[in-house]
Structure formats: structure tokens, C-alpha cells
Design a protein around this motif. Structure first.
Motif, mmCIF file in Angstrom:
data_model
loop_
_atom_site.group_PDB
_atom_site.id
_atom_site.type_symbol
_atom_site.label_atom_id
_atom_site.label_comp_id
_atom_site.label_asym_id
_atom_site.label_seq_id
_atom_site.Cartn_x
_atom_site.Cartn_y
_atom_site.Cartn_z
ATOM 1 N N PRO A 1 -3.969 -6.189 0.061
ATOM 2 C CA PRO A 1 -2.724 -5.472 -0.246
ATOM 3 C C PRO A 1 -2.734 -4.921 -1.673
ATOM 4 O O PRO A 1 -3.192 -5.591 -2.607
ATOM 5 C CB PRO A 1 -1.650 -6.530 -0.059
ATOM 6 N N VAL A 2 -2.211 -3.714 -1.841
ATOM 7 C CA VAL A 2 -2.214 -3.034 -3.126
ATOM 8 C C VAL A 2 -0.850 -3.194 -3.804
ATOM 9 O O VAL A 2 0.192 -3.027 -3.168
ATOM 10 C CB VAL A 2 -2.505 -1.529 -2.947
ATOM 11 N N ASP A 3 -0.879 -3.495 -5.104
ATOM 12 C CA ASP A 3 0.351 -3.507 -5.906
ATOM 13 C C ASP A 3 0.599 -2.082 -6.378
ATOM 14 O O ASP A 3 -0.160 -1.531 -7.175
ATOM 15 C CB ASP A 3 0.168 -4.429 -7.110
ATOM 16 N N PRO A 4 1.672 -1.426 -5.922
ATOM 17 C CA PRO A 4 1.913 -0.036 -6.324
ATOM 18 C C PRO A 4 2.352 0.113 -7.763
ATOM 19 O O PRO A 4 2.332 1.223 -8.314
ATOM 20 C CB PRO A 4 3.023 0.410 -5.364
ATOM 21 N N GLN A 5 2.729 -0.988 -8.411
ATOM 22 C CA GLN A 5 3.219 -0.909 -9.781
ATOM 23 C C GLN A 5 2.089 -1.031 -10.796
ATOM 24 O O GLN A 5 2.201 -1.754 -11.782
ATOM 25 C CB GLN A 5 4.257 -2.005 -10.021
ATOM 26 N N ILE A 6 1.010 -0.316 -10.568
ATOM 27 C CA ILE A 6 -0.104 -0.343 -11.501
ATOM 28 C C ILE A 6 0.311 0.301 -12.809
ATOM 29 O O ILE A 6 1.044 1.300 -12.819
ATOM 30 C CB ILE A 6 -1.344 0.359 -10.893
ATOM 31 N N VAL A 7 -0.099 -0.252 -13.912
ATOM 32 C CA VAL A 7 0.299 0.247 -15.219
ATOM 33 C C VAL A 7 -0.856 0.999 -15.844
ATOM 34 O O VAL A 7 -1.958 0.484 -15.946
ATOM 35 C CB VAL A 7 0.745 -0.903 -16.151
ATOM 36 N N PHE A 8 -0.588 2.224 -16.280
ATOM 37 C CA PHE A 8 -1.641 3.004 -16.940
ATOM 38 C C PHE A 8 -1.419 2.965 -18.446
ATOM 39 O O PHE A 8 -0.314 3.179 -18.917
ATOM 40 C CB PHE A 8 -1.618 4.454 -16.446
#
Length: 256
Positions: free
Chosen positions: A249-256
Motif C-alpha cells: 500500500p502507498v502512502d499518498p502523503q509523500i513529502v517532497f
């Protein structure tokens, strides 16, 4: 909308150059997965089977076979960069291997995201040869793309991505901004919104780094070790395994 995505390839797809504070690499494929997850109404699963240093044969062989067993809706294929950096290479053979891999995935009912790597030729010794071979490979691959079931993203032709501000200190791998720009290219081609929070071009434009000639230290630290590996038959990926071998599962709240 794709809810399962698998990436195969070499260092470009593994994410080398986009290093997180804990030492792990992220890269454009991770960002694409996050972009898909942010736009989806249900969980998105993602696996990344890429391993740095790999030539095309094991990518479209071992990695592709492993990817097909995961039955993703979307599969990204990139490879050949390590092949065209060798003294001798058959562009026709690289293109043919790519075409067979794409057809195999499409026949399995998977949508293929076929993409070229970014163009490092302005920044590297022997850049003219890289430019010529990269252009030839892109032309050959483009001519064999099936009419249906494939999205082609030609990062090699992205002139803006050639700016040194998008590249890591080794001048061969993209940095965080470069990987995010590739992810933006991919999401746009797939019709998926690019997260505004990334601000990729705005942040990269603030970098004071312009085009600089390679220093003697650059040759000692990066060029000579690369030559040494070629002469001894070693690879930067020796002993490494896929960074994410199973659909996760992917966390959509990735921080750039």
C-alpha cells in the motif's frame, strides 16, 4: 485510474540520486505511485523491482517475469541506459528486446508505461556519443510502440531536464528535483494531477548551481571507479535486491 503499479529497471527507476535523510533512495517511480494514490478513491499498491547497474537483458528477463506474477494494472519499463554506455552496443538489439518486453506485458492485459531516461550528455565525458546513441534508441523504440496499451514518456527529449540543477553530483543520476520532474512528466502523460506541493521547477530554479566543468576530484571519485567496474566485470548493483519486491500500500502523503 490504476490501483496497482509495478516498476522495473535500473538505477533510474530504483531512484538513485534522490536520497532521503535515512539513506534510502526514493525516485520518480515512488513519486508516481504517490501521485496515483493521491488521486485515487481506493488504496494503491506498488512494487519496485529495479536494481541499479542492471543492463537491459536481466530487466526484461528476470524483473519482467517477476513483475508479471504480481499482475499489476500498470507496469513501467525503462532500461538500456547501461547498455548504451558500453564501448560497443547494438541499438537495434536493445530496441528489439524492449519491444518484445512491451508486447509481452500488453498481451498479459497490463497497461505499459514505457519511458526513456533523462539525457545526461551535456554533463558527462563522451556526451556526444551518449546523445547520438540515446537519440537512436528513442527513435527505434518509438517506431515499435503498439497503438494500444502503452503510454510513452520521452524524458530523453525533455530539454529542460538537461539542466545541471536537476542532476546529482555524479552527473549521471538525477537528484530529487530531477526525479520529481520525471514523475511530473509521467503523471501528466497518464492524465493524473501533479501534486502542487511538489513545486519542482520553482524549487530547482532557486538553486545557484549552473553548468560547471568537471573537476579533477570528479574524475577521481566517479569516473575512474566506473571504469574500474567495467574493466573487472563488476556492477554497482552486485549483491543488491529489489527495494520493494511485493505489492505494498502507498502512502499518498509523500513529502517532497
Amino acid at each position: 485510474m490504476y490501483t496497482s503499479y509495478v516498476a522495473i529497471g535500473d538505477s533510474f527507476t530504483e531512484g538513485v540520486g534522490d536520497v532521503l535523510p535515512d539513506g534510502r533512495v526514493r525516485g520518480w517511480a515512488d513519486l508516481v505511485a504517490a501521485g496515483l494514490a493521491a488521486a485515487a478513491d481506493e488504496p494503491v499498491l506498488y512494487a519496485n523491482l529495479a536494481i541499479r547497474g542492471r543492463k537491459l537483458a536481466p530487466i526484461v528477463g528476470e524483473q519482467l517475469d517477476a513483475a508479471l506474477t504480481l499482475h499489476p494494472q500498470l507496469l513501467s519499463i525503462n532500461g538500456g541506459g547501461n547498455d548504451i554506455m558500453r564501448p560497443k552496443v547494438s541499438i537495434d538489439d536493445v530496441a528489439a528486446q524492449t519491444s518484445v518486453a512491451v508486447s509481452k506485458a500488453v498481451d498479459a492485459g497490463i497497461h505499459v508505461l514505457l519511458l526513456s531516461g533523462a539525457n545526461p550528455s551535456d554533463n558527462l565525458p563522451g556526451g556526444r556519443t551518449m546523445q547520438r546513441r540515446g537519440d537512436e534508441l528513442a527513435d527505434r523504440v518509438r517506431a515499435t510502440i503498439p497503438e494500444h496499451g502503452v503510454t510513452f514518456v520521452d524524458n530523453f527529449a525533455d530539454a529542460g531536464l538537461r539542466d545541471l540543477r536537476y542532476w546529482s553530483v555524479d552527473r549521471l543520476h538525477l537528484n530529487a528535483f530531477g526525479h520529481a520532474r520525471v514523475a511530473s512528466n509521467v503523471l501528466t502523460a497518464l492524465g493524473v494531477p501533479v501534486p502542487v506541493a511538489w513545486q519542482v521547477d520553482e524549487v530547482a530554479a532557486q538553486s545557484p548551481l549552473g553548468r560547471r566543468a568537471p573537476s579533477p576530484a570528479y574524475y577521481r571519485e566517479y569516473v575512474l571507479p566506473w571504469i574500474g567496474r567495467r574493466l573487472t566485470g563488476r556492477s554497482s548493483g552486485d549483491g543488491r535486491v529489489a527495494k520493494l519486491a511485493e505489492l505494498t500500500p502507498v502512502d499518498p502523503q509523500i513529502v517532497f
